[in-house]
Scaffold this motif. Structure first.
Motif, mmCIF file in Angstrom:
data_model
loop_
_atom_site.group_PDB
_atom_site.id
_atom_site.type_symbol
_atom_site.label_atom_id
_atom_site.label_comp_id
_atom_site.label_asym_id
_atom_site.label_seq_id
_atom_site.Cartn_x
_atom_site.Cartn_y
_atom_site.Cartn_z
ATOM 1 N N THR A 138 0.831 -1.200 0.135
ATOM 2 C CA THR A 138 -0.077 0.044 0.136
ATOM 3 C C THR A 138 0.960 1.187 -0.127
ATOM 4 O O THR A 138 1.879 1.524 1.092
ATOM 5 C CB THR A 138 -0.950 0.017 1.176
ATOM 6 N N GLY A 139 0.616 2.106 -1.014
ATOM 7 C CA GLY A 139 1.434 3.376 -1.313
ATOM 8 C C GLY A 139 2.734 3.043 -1.890
ATOM 9 O O GLY A 139 3.587 4.277 -1.920
ATOM 10 N N GLY A 140 2.941 1.800 -2.214
ATOM 11 C CA GLY A 140 4.221 1.852 -3.014
ATOM 12 C C GLY A 140 4.354 2.480 -4.544
ATOM 13 O O GLY A 140 3.345 2.902 -5.114
ATOM 14 N N GLY A 141 5.558 2.545 -5.246
ATOM 15 C CA GLY A 141 5.719 3.271 -6.317
ATOM 16 C C GLY A 141 5.406 2.203 -7.611
ATOM 17 O O GLY A 141 5.508 0.929 -7.333
ATOM 18 N N THR A 142 5.263 2.851 -8.723
ATOM 19 C CA THR A 142 4.882 2.112 -9.918
ATOM 20 C C THR A 142 5.830 1.054 -10.050
ATOM 21 O O THR A 142 7.141 1.414 -10.041
ATOM 22 C CB THR A 142 4.966 3.092 -11.198
ATOM 23 N N GLY A 143 5.591 -0.074 -10.617
ATOM 24 C CA GLY A 143 6.503 -1.206 -10.746
ATOM 25 C C GLY A 143 7.056 -2.041 -9.514
ATOM 26 O O GLY A 143 7.576 -2.990 -9.794
ATOM 27 N N ASP A 144 6.652 -1.531 -8.288
ATOM 28 C CA ASP A 144 7.100 -2.130 -7.251
ATOM 29 C C ASP A 144 6.348 -3.673 -7.172
ATOM 30 O O ASP A 144 5.170 -3.711 -7.012
ATOM 31 C CB ASP A 144 6.858 -1.515 -5.932
ATOM 32 N N PRO A 155 1.645 -2.439 -6.116
ATOM 33 C CA PRO A 155 1.282 -1.760 -7.429
ATOM 34 C C PRO A 155 1.479 -2.782 -8.744
ATOM 35 O O PRO A 155 0.875 -2.617 -9.396
ATOM 36 C CB PRO A 155 2.384 -0.402 -7.539
ATOM 37 N N ASP A 156 2.468 -3.488 -8.673
ATOM 38 C CA ASP A 156 2.709 -4.493 -9.756
ATOM 39 C C ASP A 156 2.347 -5.821 -9.445
ATOM 40 O O ASP A 156 1.453 -6.097 -8.739
ATOM 41 C CB ASP A 156 4.117 -4.274 -10.216
#
Length: 168
Positions: free
Chosen positions: A51-57, A80-81
């Motif tokens: 939750t709240g991670g960046g794109t591609g994580d 996110p990924d």
């Protein structure tokens, strides 16, 4: 790991490491939750919450060439990924009794079919945006005796589907 929240970005690059979580252990975002780049690694009893991670994580990122990885009794959610991403061919895998759900990509994504002894059973795949499991390898990965979110399996109305070369 002790109970509580821990930042992600954990890199395992020495063989024989065991990440054992006490009840209530949560590894959060911080690039990928855990990056595995060593043999004989066990991840046991942790929650990986992106939750709240960046794109591609991804929750768990496994590098090409890893041998004998065991992931059990863990929850991988909200990345996110992919929940788990295998960047290349690995040898020896046990994925047993995990709950992999609500990830922005696939629950599990194999760039190549794992080789050697592969045991994938007792896992629950639910509500991943992509597939429950996908395999870009040339031969089937066997993922029988898992729960796919629908009584009819991954092809059911609410099933967390499979794509390419997954024997369910």
């Amino acid at each position: 790991l002790m109970a509580g929240n821990h930042p992600g970005g954990i890199v395992i690059n020495r063989p024989g490491i065991r990440v054992q979580g006490e009840p209530g252990t949560v590894i959060g975002p911080g690039s990928h939750g855990i990056i595995v780049d060593a043999d004989d690694v066990t991840i046991d009893g942790v929650t990986l919450d992106g939750t709240g991670g960046g794109t591609g994580d991804c929750g768990i990122w496994v590098e090409d060439g890893v041998e004998r990885l065991w992931v059990r009794k863990s929850e991988i959610r909200n990345w996110p990924d992919d929940g788990m991403h295998f960047a290349g061919a690995i040898t020896g895998l046990k994925m047993v009794n995990n709950y992999i759900h609500n990830n922005g990509g696939d629950g599990v994504d194999f760039a190549a079919t794992p080789d050697g002894l592969v045991y994938i059973y007792g896992n629950a795949f639910r509500a991943n945006t992509g597939y429950g499991m996908t395999n870009a390898g040339a031969t089937d990965v066997v993922a029988e005796y898992n729960e796919w979110g629908d009584v009819a399996g991954p092809t059911g109305t609410n099933g967390d589907g499979v794509n390419r070369n997954v024997d369910y």
